[in-house]
Scaffold this motif. Structure first.
Motif, PDB file in Angstrom:
ATOM      1  N   GLY A   1       1.000  -1.443  -0.051  1.00 46.62           N
ATOM      2  CA  GLY A   1       0.024  -0.155   0.046  1.00 46.62           C
ATOM      3  C   GLY A   1       0.798   1.254   0.003  1.00 46.62           C
ATOM      4  O   GLY A   1       1.284   2.141  -0.558  1.00 46.62           O
TER       5      GLY A   1
ATOM      6  N   VAL B   1      -4.395  -4.998   0.445  1.00 48.30           N
ATOM      7  CA  VAL B   1      -4.200  -4.144  -0.476  1.00 48.30           C
ATOM      8  C   VAL B   1      -5.705  -4.458  -1.804  1.00 48.30           C
ATOM      9  O   VAL B   1      -5.133  -5.939  -1.542  1.00 48.30           O
ATOM     10  CB  VAL B   1      -2.589  -4.016  -1.151  1.00 48.30           C
ATOM     11  CG1 VAL B   1      -3.175  -3.442  -2.359  1.00 48.30           C
ATOM     12  CG2 VAL B   1      -2.219  -3.234  -0.443  1.00 48.30           C
TER      13      VAL B   1
ATOM     14  N   SER C   1      -6.586   0.048   0.264  1.00 47.25           N
ATOM     15  CA  SER C   1      -5.999  -0.663   0.932  1.00 47.25           C
ATOM     16  C   SER C   1      -7.083  -1.010   2.432  1.00 47.25           C
ATOM     17  O   SER C   1      -7.747  -0.312   2.405  1.00 47.25           O
ATOM     18  CB  SER C   1      -4.549  -0.232   2.602  1.00 47.25           C
ATOM     19  OG  SER C   1      -3.949   0.282   1.274  1.00 47.25           O
TER      20      SER C   1
ATOM     21  N   CYS D   1      -1.191  -6.793   2.297  1.00 44.04           N
ATOM     22  CA  CYS D   1      -0.751  -5.765   1.964  1.00 44.04           C
ATOM     23  C   CYS D   1       0.773  -5.441   1.950  1.00 44.04           C
ATOM     24  O   CYS D   1       1.816  -5.470   0.832  1.00 44.04           O
ATOM     25  CB  CYS D   1      -0.963  -4.794   2.951  1.00 44.04           C
ATOM     26  SG  CYS D   1      -0.018  -3.810   2.830  1.00 44.04           S
TER      27      CYS D   1
END
Length: 351
Positions: free
Chosen positions: A144, A218, A162, A186
């Motif tokens: 992210g 993400v 995110s 992420c």
């Protein structure tokens, strides 16, 4: 040189890391170095040891490596196997051995190995290591954060956002993200927990799977296209490699099982696209501060639009890994590449 190759750890990419470590260890020994392959979590012995002269017994004390399974390891079972049952990430004698080495070759992948924590600890201990420092590692590992830096610096990347555990899963609609889309942890690696979803039901299942691995995800638009990767050493791009999975997408199984993908290097691209993609890879290294070596993944859609997906600060060095294949095209074999990565990393300690 006395070298510790650090592998294993507590990551979903633990088994992949061992295979990287095994190959690097073999190459460095052939190059004339004294090399210990060490599991950062299990360490060496669970007793107080006299480590004097241990590099003379390097092969005997090194980890023995098995083949990479088709599924990620059960980390709770790994923790249960540690004899001292300590919650210290560094196993017995790890710091002592690393301090005795001229440099530590970082063969770790995934959490802790690539997120900057070990790099920061080693900086405090005065331990020299291969690869990017703690800040660049942390930025690249957080997909992210990296995506925001790409956008701010003119590096094209798929639209995304995110999503933290407990947040409204429908927030993607406000960001203009529609099905199909991609759901991924992420800060994960090796495509573990990644799903391509086409409807709400698949989306809910994908969130549940991805949240098994992390508390932040993400979500990004799905870009249909060809997959590529570009290695960068000392801010200079290597030849581009194209990755074409025989089935599905470039997931954990396809990355590490021989014959699962067709890899073409140099990729069959126009000179213009080649230069553009290599330029973006070099810019990613500059923006994230990846000052030794890295590998950046890209997609190219049917209209020749380039999309940067993510950067890897400790690229794999397994039999099917991409960076060694790219280097080979330039005339640098695997053993020479290992030396080159050490030389690049040592320069950061001379500045």
């Amino acid at each position: 040189m006395k070298i510790v190759v650090l592998a294993g750890g507590l990551s979903t990419e633990r088994d992949v890391s061992f295979k990287t470590g095994e190959m690097v260890t073999k190459a460095l020994r052939e190059n004339g170095h004294q090399v210990i392959l060490l599991d950062v979590f299990m360490g060496y012995s669970d007793k107080e040891e006299d480590l004097t002269g241990i590099f003379d017994r390097a092969e005997a004390v090194s980890v023995k490596v098995a083949a990479i399974p088709e599924t990620a390891p059960d980390l709770e079972k790994v923790k249960a196997q540690r004899k001292d049952q300590s919650d210290n990430f560094f196993g017995p004698n790890v710091i002592e051995l690393c301090r005795m080495a001229d440099i530590v070759f970082m063969a770790l992948h995934g959490e802790n190995g690539e997120n900057g924590k070990i790099q920061a600890a080693f900086d405090l201990f005065g331990i020299r290591y291969t690869g990017t420092g703690y800040l660049g590692s942390a930025l690249a590992m957080n997909k992210g954060m990296a995506k925001q830096l790409f956008l701010e610096n003119g590096i094209p990347t798929p639209r995304g956002t995110s999503l933290k555990r407990g947040e409204d899963a429908a927030k993607i609609e406000a960001c203009g993200i529609h099905f199909p889309c991609v759901v991924k942890p992420c800060s994960g690696g090796s495509s573990i927990g990644v799903s391509i979803v086409h409807d709400k039901a698949e989306y809910e299942r994908a969130l549940k799977e991805a949240f098994r691995w992390e508390n932040e995800l993400v979500i990004e638009e799905y870009v249909k296209g060809r997959e590529f990767s570009v290695g960068v050493i000392d801010f200079q791009a290597l030849p581009i490699i194209e990755i074409a999975p025989v089935e599905g997408f470039y997931d954990y199984k396809n990355k590490y099982k021989a014959g699962s993908t067709v890899e073409t290097c140099p990729a069959e691209l126009s000179e213009q696209i080649t230069k553009e993609m290599q330029g973006y890879a070099e810019k990613v290294a500059e923006v994230l501060g990846l000052n030794t070596y890295s590998r950046t993944d890209f997609l190219l859609d049917a209209e020749d639009h380039i999309f940067c997906l993510e950067a890897n600060t400790l690229p794999g060095m397994t039999p099917t890994s991409l960076l060694p294949q790219e280097a080979k095209v330039t005339g640098v074999d695997f053993n020479q590449l290992c030396e080159k990565l050490i030389e690049s990393s040592m320069r950061k300690y001379k500045n």
